[in-house]
Write a protein that holds these residues in place. Sequence first.
Motif, PDB file in Angstrom:
ATOM      1  N   SER A  49       0.814  -1.209   0.000  1.00  0.00           N
ATOM      2  CA  SER A  49       0.000   0.000   0.000  1.00  0.00           C
ATOM      3  C   SER A  49       0.848   1.260   0.000  1.00  0.00           C
ATOM      4  O   SER A  49       0.369   2.334  -0.301  1.00  0.00           O
ATOM      5  N   ARG A  50       2.084   1.142   0.362  1.00  0.00           N
ATOM      6  CA  ARG A  50       2.949   2.305   0.447  1.00  0.00           C
ATOM      7  C   ARG A  50       3.873   2.358  -0.770  1.00  0.00           C
ATOM      8  O   ARG A  50       4.516   1.377  -1.115  1.00  0.00           O
ATOM      9  N   ILE A  51       3.900   3.499  -1.410  1.00  0.00           N
ATOM     10  CA  ILE A  51       4.785   3.706  -2.543  1.00  0.00           C
ATOM     11  C   ILE A  51       6.136   4.140  -1.986  1.00  0.00           C
ATOM     12  O   ILE A  51       6.206   5.025  -1.133  1.00  0.00           O
ATOM     13  N   PRO A  52       7.226   3.538  -2.436  1.00  0.00           N
ATOM     14  CA  PRO A  52       8.530   3.940  -1.897  1.00  0.00           C
ATOM     15  C   PRO A  52       8.839   5.399  -2.224  1.00  0.00           C
ATOM     16  O   PRO A  52       8.555   5.877  -3.318  1.00  0.00           O
ATOM     17  N   PHE A  53       9.398   6.088  -1.257  1.00  0.00           N
ATOM     18  CA  PHE A  53       9.698   7.513  -1.406  1.00  0.00           C
ATOM     19  C   PHE A  53      11.023   7.679  -2.132  1.00  0.00           C
ATOM     20  O   PHE A  53      12.008   7.008  -1.817  1.00  0.00           O
ATOM     21  N   SER A  54      11.051   8.597  -3.074  1.00  0.00           N
ATOM     22  CA  SER A  54      12.260   8.834  -3.847  1.00  0.00           C
ATOM     23  C   SER A  54      13.260   9.659  -3.038  1.00  0.00           C
ATOM     24  O   SER A  54      12.973  10.794  -2.649  1.00  0.00           O
ATOM     25  N   LEU A  55      14.418   9.092  -2.792  1.00  0.00           N
ATOM     26  CA  LEU A  55      15.451   9.800  -2.042  1.00  0.00           C
ATOM     27  C   LEU A  55      16.018  10.954  -2.873  1.00  0.00           C
ATOM     28  O   LEU A  55      16.396  11.983  -2.326  1.00  0.00           O
ATOM     29  N   ARG A  56      16.045  10.801  -4.185  1.00  0.00           N
ATOM     30  CA  ARG A  56      16.506  11.888  -5.063  1.00  0.00           C
ATOM     31  C   ARG A  56      15.632  13.127  -4.899  1.00  0.00           C
ATOM     32  O   ARG A  56      16.121  14.243  -4.834  1.00  0.00           O
ATOM     33  N   PHE A  57      14.324  12.921  -4.876  1.00  0.00           N
ATOM     34  CA  PHE A  57      13.401  14.035  -4.693  1.00  0.00           C
ATOM     35  C   PHE A  57      13.655  14.737  -3.370  1.00  0.00           C
ATOM     36  O   PHE A  57      13.658  15.965  -3.297  1.00  0.00           O
TER      37      PHE A  57
END
Length: 117
Positions: A49-57
């Motif tokens: 259910s959780r989309i991985p968060f972009s560390l680049r962003f």
Amino acid sequence: MNFILITSIILIMITTVIMMLASILSKKSIVDREKSSPFECGFDPFNKSRIPFSLRFFLIAVIFLIFDVEIAILLPMIESLPSSSIMSWSITSILFIVILLVGLYHEWNQGALEWSS
């Protein structure tokens, strides 16, 4: 002087006790897989259910905030020009801009400003 010392010690003690109580009381004793997973009509979830968060962003957002704050510091320098000598104002502003440019070059050189890798 003695009153301030006693008051500060009492406040530190009260703060420490409240933080310890909050830490003890906020712990969950039982971690249940069913309660921590999202509800999908009683079935097991098909995907995460959780989309991985972009560390680049996140890194680009932090760099943007840093440069945004530095620009906000740079803008009032124009207002301080009439009340200061032109030589000290010029040295200060040029030094500040050079530090900004060196930081920008370093971030660019490290590849932190590239969105996709």
